[in-house]
Design a protein around this motif. Structure first.
Motif, PDB file in Angstrom:
ATOM      1  N   LEU A  11       0.822  -1.205   0.000  1.00 18.93           N
ATOM      2  CA  LEU A  11       0.000   0.000   0.000  1.00 18.93           C
ATOM      3  C   LEU A  11       0.857   1.256   0.000  1.00 18.93           C
ATOM      4  O   LEU A  11       1.746   1.397   0.855  1.00 18.93           O
ATOM      5  CB  LEU A  11      -0.902   0.032   1.239  1.00 18.93           C
ATOM      6  CG  LEU A  11      -1.878  -1.124   1.446  1.00 18.93           C
ATOM      7  CD1 LEU A  11      -2.690  -0.888   2.718  1.00 18.93           C
ATOM      8  CD2 LEU A  11      -2.795  -1.287   0.239  1.00 18.93           C
ATOM      9  N   ASP A  19      -7.466   1.811   3.436  1.00 19.05           N
ATOM     10  CA  ASP A  19      -7.383   0.366   3.236  1.00 19.05           C
ATOM     11  C   ASP A  19      -7.130  -0.424   4.516  1.00 19.05           C
ATOM     12  O   ASP A  19      -7.605  -1.555   4.645  1.00 19.05           O
ATOM     13  CB  ASP A  19      -6.294   0.044   2.213  1.00 19.05           C
ATOM     14  CG  ASP A  19      -6.882  -0.263   0.846  1.00 19.05           C
ATOM     15  OD1 ASP A  19      -8.016   0.176   0.595  1.00 19.05           O
ATOM     16  OD2 ASP A  19      -6.229  -0.932   0.032  1.00 19.05           O
ATOM     17  N   TRP A  23      -9.552  -3.680   5.225  1.00 15.01           N
ATOM     18  CA  TRP A  23      -9.092  -5.061   5.190  1.00 15.01           C
ATOM     19  C   TRP A  23      -9.078  -5.685   6.577  1.00 15.01           C
ATOM     20  O   TRP A  23      -9.293  -6.900   6.716  1.00 15.01           O
ATOM     21  CB  TRP A  23      -7.727  -5.152   4.518  1.00 15.01           C
ATOM     22  CG  TRP A  23      -7.830  -4.976   3.033  1.00 15.01           C
ATOM     23  CD1 TRP A  23      -7.435  -3.903   2.292  1.00 15.01           C
ATOM     24  CD2 TRP A  23      -8.417  -5.893   2.106  1.00 15.01           C
ATOM     25  NE1 TRP A  23      -7.729  -4.088   0.965  1.00 15.01           N
ATOM     26  CE2 TRP A  23      -8.334  -5.304   0.824  1.00 15.01           C
ATOM     27  CE3 TRP A  23      -8.999  -7.151   2.230  1.00 15.01           C
ATOM     28  CZ2 TRP A  23      -8.807  -5.935  -0.327  1.00 15.01           C
ATOM     29  CZ3 TRP A  23      -9.476  -7.788   1.087  1.00 15.01           C
ATOM     30  CH2 TRP A  23      -9.380  -7.181  -0.171  1.00 15.01           C
ATOM     31  N   ASP A 232     -11.451  -2.195  -3.586  1.00 15.63           N
ATOM     32  CA  ASP A 232     -11.314  -1.719  -2.214  1.00 15.63           C
ATOM     33  C   ASP A 232     -11.248  -0.193  -2.189  1.00 15.63           C
ATOM     34  O   ASP A 232     -11.204   0.456  -3.245  1.00 15.63           O
ATOM     35  CB  ASP A 232     -10.120  -2.392  -1.519  1.00 15.63           C
ATOM     36  CG  ASP A 232      -8.769  -1.832  -1.938  1.00 15.63           C
ATOM     37  OD1 ASP A 232      -8.688  -0.894  -2.753  1.00 15.63           O
ATOM     38  OD2 ASP A 232      -7.744  -2.341  -1.430  1.00 15.63           O
TER      39      ASP A 232
END
Length: 248
Positions: A11, A19, A23, A232
């Protein structure tokens, strides 16, 4: 010998605030503190079982996925994979080495513990279970034969044919392993030049899980025969599939 497979979410710094919580919710746990000596790395802590998904902060660029394969002899496995066609890259002491497949998929070999306990499925809304069941390698046209032969030699798991012409097959690990590896040949209109990877979340009810993940911040992009394509919050595509969360 490969003993365990990890998933790394690469990332960029700009994507982490969106994120990381997304997640963490998908995996049903939380993000641990950064690793000692490697502040760019942190593990997603499952409610039970051992860690198999991690976050790595990288420079600029889109978020992406790569595999870390645990081995018992880093030097021997690096040399074995080099002879199979892998290109070695950065090495961090006796901890890990970065390589790339013939088609350009970046992955790592790492030294880790001898045994692991696979996390169980996450129970979501309405009792529907989900679990990260596989990583799918997306292979550009013209690279499928070479790339499939490479991964079948790298990963000593059972090869299983898939009754769909766009999928080359899957590598199924022994029971208790955290994930399997699916190989997909992309269409000629994809435009990609190197192999990339995406995550597949298996569910008892893919539509219910897709709806729940949209509620957590995902964007629905489309669907196909047995899968729902989502994105996402940072823009990384992944799928919810009908693959049972208890397998492999």
């Amino acid at each position: 010998m490969i003993t365990w497979a990890h998933v790394i979410l690469d990332l960029p710094e700009a994507a982490r605030s969106a994120d990381e919580p997304f997640w963490s919710s998908v995996f049903g746990g939380s993000l641990a503190d950064p690793w000692d000596g490697h502040p760019e790395l942190a593990s997603f802590l499952p409610p039970a079982g051992d860690r198999s998904v991690h976050r790595q902060l990288v420079g600029d660029g889109p978020p992406r996925v790569h595999l870390d394969l645990e081995v018992d002899d880093l030097q021997a496995e690096t040399e074995r994979l080099r002879l199979l066609g892998a290109t070695p890259g950065r090495r961090v002491g006796e901890e890990w080495v970065t390589l790339s497949s013939p088609g350009g998929a970046v992955f790592c070999l790492v030294i880790g513990p001898a045994s692991q306990d696979r996390p169980p499925p996450v129970v979501g809304a309405g009792g529907v279970r989900r679990r990260l069941v596989q990583v799918c390698l997306d292979i550009p046209p013209g690279r499928s034969h070479e790339e499939a032969a490479f991964w079948r030699s790298v990963v000593p798991w059972r090869w299983e044919e898939v009754q769909d012409p766009e999928f080359l097959g899957r590598l199924v690990p022994p029971p208790g392993a955290p994930l399997q590896l699916l190989l997909q040949e992309l269409g000629p209109d994809d435009g990609g030049a190197t192999v990339r990877a995406h995550l597949d979340v298996g569910s008892d009810d893919r539509e219910a899980t897709a709806t729940e993940l949209v509620g957590l911040g995902a964007l629905r992009l489309g669907e196909g025969d047995g899968w729902v394509l989502l994105q996402d919050p940072a823009g990384m595509a992944f799928c919810v599939t009908a693959h049972p969360p208890d397998r492999p």
